[in-house]
Each structure stands twice: as structure tokens, then as C-alpha cells.
Design an enzyme around this catalytic site. Sequence first.
Site, PDB file in Angstrom:
ATOM      1  N   GLY A 243       0.787  -1.232   0.000  1.00  0.00           N
ATOM      2  CA  GLY A 243       0.000   0.000   0.000  1.00  0.00           C
ATOM      3  C   GLY A 243       0.814   1.275   0.000  1.00  0.00           C
ATOM      4  N   GLU A 281       4.159  -6.338   1.823  1.00  0.00           N
ATOM      5  CA  GLU A 281       3.693  -6.852   0.525  1.00  0.00           C
ATOM      6  C   GLU A 281       3.567  -5.728  -0.501  1.00  0.00           C
ATOM      7  OE1 GLU A 281      -0.088  -8.602   1.465  1.00  0.00           O
ATOM      8  OE2 GLU A 281       0.767 -10.058   2.855  1.00  0.00           O
ATOM      9  N   PRO A 282       4.655  -5.028  -0.800  1.00  0.00           N
ATOM     10  CA  PRO A 282       4.536  -3.895  -1.721  1.00  0.00           C
ATOM     11  C   PRO A 282       4.388  -4.328  -3.174  1.00  0.00           C
ATOM     12  CG  PRO A 282       6.819  -4.244  -1.153  1.00  0.00           C
ATOM     13  CD  PRO A 282       6.031  -5.239  -0.356  1.00  0.00           C
ATOM     14  N   ARG A 284       2.846  -1.675  -6.036  1.00  0.00           N
ATOM     15  CA  ARG A 284       2.977  -0.406  -6.753  1.00  0.00           C
ATOM     16  C   ARG A 284       4.324   0.300  -6.522  1.00  0.00           C
ATOM     17  NH1 ARG A 284      -1.504   2.536  -7.806  1.00  0.00           N
ATOM     18  NH2 ARG A 284      -2.550   1.307  -6.212  1.00  0.00           N
ATOM     19  N   ARG A 320      -6.561   2.516 -14.974  1.00  0.00           N
ATOM     20  CA  ARG A 320      -6.589   3.239 -13.697  1.00  0.00           C
ATOM     21  C   ARG A 320      -7.355   4.558 -13.762  1.00  0.00           C
ATOM     22  NH1 ARG A 320      -2.775   5.040 -11.219  1.00  0.00           N
ATOM     23  NH2 ARG A 320      -3.590   4.533  -9.182  1.00  0.00           N
ATOM     24  N   CYS A 352     -14.726   2.961 -27.094  1.00  0.00           N
ATOM     25  CA  CYS A 352     -16.060   3.578 -27.131  1.00  0.00           C
ATOM     26  C   CYS A 352     -16.703   3.593 -25.758  1.00  0.00           C
ATOM     27  CB  CYS A 352     -16.936   2.845 -28.147  1.00  0.00           C
ATOM     28  SG  CYS A 352     -16.397   3.196 -29.807  1.00  0.00           S
ATOM     29  N   GLU A 353     -16.123   4.371 -24.877  1.00  0.00           N
ATOM     30  CA  GLU A 353     -16.630   4.599 -23.524  1.00  0.00           C
ATOM     31  C   GLU A 353     -16.242   6.029 -23.153  1.00  0.00           C
ATOM     32  OE1 GLU A 353     -18.290   2.496 -21.537  1.00  0.00           O
ATOM     33  OE2 GLU A 353     -18.012   0.675 -22.726  1.00  0.00           O
ATOM     34  N   TYR A 379      -0.149  -1.988 -12.111  1.00  0.00           N
ATOM     35  CA  TYR A 379      -1.580  -2.075 -12.415  1.00  0.00           C
ATOM     36  C   TYR A 379      -1.893  -1.476 -13.791  1.00  0.00           C
ATOM     37  CZ  TYR A 379      -1.464  -3.115  -7.466  1.00  0.00           C
ATOM     38  OH  TYR A 379      -1.153  -3.674  -6.251  1.00  0.00           O
TER      39      TYR A 379
HETATM   40  C1  LIG Z   1      -3.237  -8.469  -0.023  1.00  0.00           C
HETATM   41  C2  LIG Z   1      -2.504  -7.445  -0.795  1.00  0.00           C
HETATM   42  N1  LIG Z   1      -1.193  -7.251  -0.548  1.00  0.00           N
HETATM   43  C3  LIG Z   1      -0.475  -6.337  -1.230  1.00  0.00           C
HETATM   44  C4  LIG Z   1      -1.058  -5.551  -2.208  1.00  0.00           C
HETATM   45  C5  LIG Z   1      -0.192  -4.568  -2.944  1.00  0.00           C
HETATM   46  O1  LIG Z   1      -0.588  -3.269  -2.752  1.00  0.00           O
HETATM   47  P1  LIG Z   1       0.274  -2.075  -3.361  1.00  0.00           P
HETATM   48  O2  LIG Z   1       0.461  -2.328  -4.797  1.00  0.00           O
HETATM   49  O3  LIG Z   1      -0.544  -0.874  -3.096  1.00  0.00           O
HETATM   50  O4  LIG Z   1       1.579  -2.043  -2.612  1.00  0.00           O
HETATM   51  C6  LIG Z   1      -2.417  -5.701  -2.498  1.00  0.00           C
HETATM   52  C7  LIG Z   1      -3.057  -4.859  -3.519  1.00  0.00           C
HETATM   53  O5  LIG Z   1      -4.198  -4.901  -3.810  1.00  0.00           O
HETATM   54  C8  LIG Z   1      -3.159  -6.680  -1.766  1.00  0.00           C
HETATM   55  O6  LIG Z   1      -4.450  -6.889  -2.024  1.00  0.00           O
END
Ligand SMILES: Cc1ncc(COP(=O)(O)O)c(C=O)c1O
Length: 426
Positions: A243, A281-282, A284, A320, A352-353, A379
Site C-alpha cells: 500500500g 507486501e509492496p 505499486r 486506472r 467507445c466509452e 496495475y
Molecule cells: C493483499 C494485498 N497485498 C499487497 C497488495 C499490494 O498493494 P500495493 O500495490 O498498493 O503495494 C495488495 C493490492 O491490492 C493486496 O491486495
Amino acid sequence: MPVSRDPSGHLVLGGVRLAAVAAHAGTPTYVYDLDAIAVEARAMQAAFDGAAHMVAYAVKANSAGAIVATLAAEGCGADIVSGAELLVALGCGVPPEKIVYNGVAKTDDELDRAVAAGIGAIQTESVEEIGRIEARARAAGKRARVSIRMNPAVDLDGATHAHIATGHDRAKFGVPRDQVGRAVELVEGSQDLRLVGITSHVGSHFTDVGPYLAAARVLFGVVKDLRGGGRLRSLEYVDTGGGFGVAYSDDVVVPPPPAFVRAAREEQRAAGLSDLALYVEPGRSLVAAHGVLLARVVQTKTSSVGRWVMIDAGMNDLIRPALYQAHHRIVPVEGPATREGFLPWRVVGPVCESSDDFGEHPLPRDPPALVAVLDAGAYGYTMASRYNGRQLPVEVFLRGGRIAGETKRLVPEEWAHERLSAGREA
Ligand SMILES: Cc1ncc(COP(=O)(O)O)c(C=O)c1O
């Protein structure tokens, strides 16, 4: 290093002029700088100062083999959400014990694959799922490593976009906070399961460490209380999720990813949990800034009320903006370093949106032939579709100042053939 402009006005990524990439690969094309992604991972690893940890890269952000393998080579694990992502992670050299598996509706087939591979942890997202994991482990004759993804029920209203906030109590994600005790009992009471982690992930793209930390504090508090009650004896790690945000515009300042890690570590220490490894768990933050989407300007349109630049990349290539109202900077690939004489143009795609709209961007009065949509490494391709009979964009991977790999562009005939034959006898 994200994109820069050389003295002659060429936009450069990873030491390569993007105009040259477009000439070579055509458009629409994602271009990624693998060296910069490796540097990003190293900075995040360093933020742990040698403490037990794992950076589990969220493969959903960008599942390209070259990227997952680059991160695996930097010691990252993988956070996966499907059986297919498991195959990619394993195929890219991520050791099974460094894989954690999130997801609210893992199928039996997916659970079987995870159990068979002996992954680091299946992260259960509901009390109801625990019996299902247990049954699959028993059927395989294996003891599955399980963690509990807790939903800390923190209201992070306004801290991120509603569609990517997952840690509130109306979300489908995670074991509700008041059911965590029950989930622990179930996992600890099973011969077929081993409880190794307590985790949370409360949303994506936080531009401030405050909300991330608020959720981590709740997580650590729950772990501390459970331990105080004699539980969690087999626990190996706590996991505060991903996140970490990125700056999608010039006027936003976002803490660098290691700042989130350091703050979480500080909180972990304060909670007296430093004997446990800390997982993050990065997704992005490792890849977004090191990828761009190259597009060609197809034409312009002006009316008494508007001025549009129509490009050959659309919401099917990068969803996005349509999905989250995200604003990605769009800049000329070749052109002046200054914005003098630029006009606001609405940049739109061919789909076409009405939502196929990248927003308003300053561009020269005579729009350039090629533009780059910046910060598109996360993403982007992973959410791309073939809607409207469009082909998936091509991906080009840069390393050491040159093209190290690329994917093949499909031709319209392939889409047409697949659709023409759908439901018809061969
Ligand atoms: C369970 C979990 N972990 C990690 C992430 C990665 O998030 P971010 O890309 O924002 O670091 C997500 C994204 O949806 C997620 O659902």
C-alpha cells in the site's frame, strides 16, 4: 530513476531514448527499467537494517517474468492471489517458502497447488476458509502453513480511493477483528495446519504513513494480546501488507517506501514483537515509477467547447484513470524541456466509452507525434483487456541501457479469428 529528459529534449528511461523504443516496438507499448526496479527493491530491503523480514512483492502489480525474476534476484518473495500467479512466482525463481497467498475465494485447485508447492503461507481471509484449507492439506497428506489475514476494521476514509481501501469492516477482505480469536483456535487446533503469521493489508496507494501505521498498530495489539493469553506459540511473522503510495503528480510529496517500513518496524518494536520477522507486501511502490506507456497521437479534435488529443492507447491498456479517477502525467516523448506555449488538451483513447479519458494535460499547441503516460509500471498491463477488439499492448524491458527483452504484438486478425470461431464449429 524514473524518466528524465536529455539536453536535446528526448525523454529517456533506463538510459534509452523512448522515441527509439517506439520506433522499434510500435505503440501502445509499456516500457520498464529493470535496473531501477532492482534499486527500488534494494532500498526497501535496506530499511530492515538486517532484521528478519520479507519483502513479498505483490505480483498483481506487474506479473511480467522479467520483473518478477529481477525482484526475486534481489531477495524478494512474492505475494500472490491466484494459482496462475503461483506458477509465475515459482517459474521466476521465487523459493516456495518465500511465497504468501492472499485472496478471498481461492478454489480447491488453487489450494492444492499451494499445498503441493509447500509455500510460505496460505493467508486465510475468513474463518470459513480454514476448514477448506485443512481439507486440502489432509487430502495431500501435508501440513499447510497458514497465516490469518486480519481485517483491522480501521476507517481510513479519505486516506485512499474507496475502491482500493480494504481494511474497513464492510470489506470482503480479511478475518473480521472479532473473529480472529476463533480463527487462531481453529488453525492451532488442527493437525493439518501450522499457524505461522498474522497479517493485514488495508489498502493501496497511501500517500502518508499515518493510516498504514494505524492499521499496523491494531494488528500488533491483537498479536500481543493473543500471545499474552498463551496463543501463537508457533508464530514466525507479522505482516503489515503493501500500500505504499507513489507520486503520480509533480505537486504531491509521498514518503519514500522505506519510510513506511521504518515506521512499521518502530511500531513493532514498541509492541514488543521484535522476535518476529516483519513481512511487507509492496506492489505499486516497487514498479510504478519505472514504467511508462508509450502512445501515438492519432489525431486531434477541436470544438467551441473543447480540445482533444486522441491517442492509440486506451482504457483497455491502462484502466486506472477510468477505474479510480487516477491522473497519470502525459508528456511529449520528444520536445522542448519547457512547457512554454503549451495548451491544456484533453487526452482520450480510442475505446467507445466516455470513461476512456486520461484527463487534461499541458501539451504543445501542435501536439507531438508520440506521448508517454508516466508512472504506468503498476496495475497497467496486468489490468489490460482486449475490449473493443483491441490488442494487448506490447511490453519492452530495459537493462544496462538497452532493450533486454520484449513481448510480441498480436495483429487484429488474431482477435478476429478467436471471436469469429467462438461457439461455432471449426
Ligand atoms: C493483499 C494485498 N497485498 C499487497 C497488495 C499490494 O498493494 P500495493 O500495490 O498498493 O503495494 C495488495 C493490492 O491490492 C493486496 O491486495
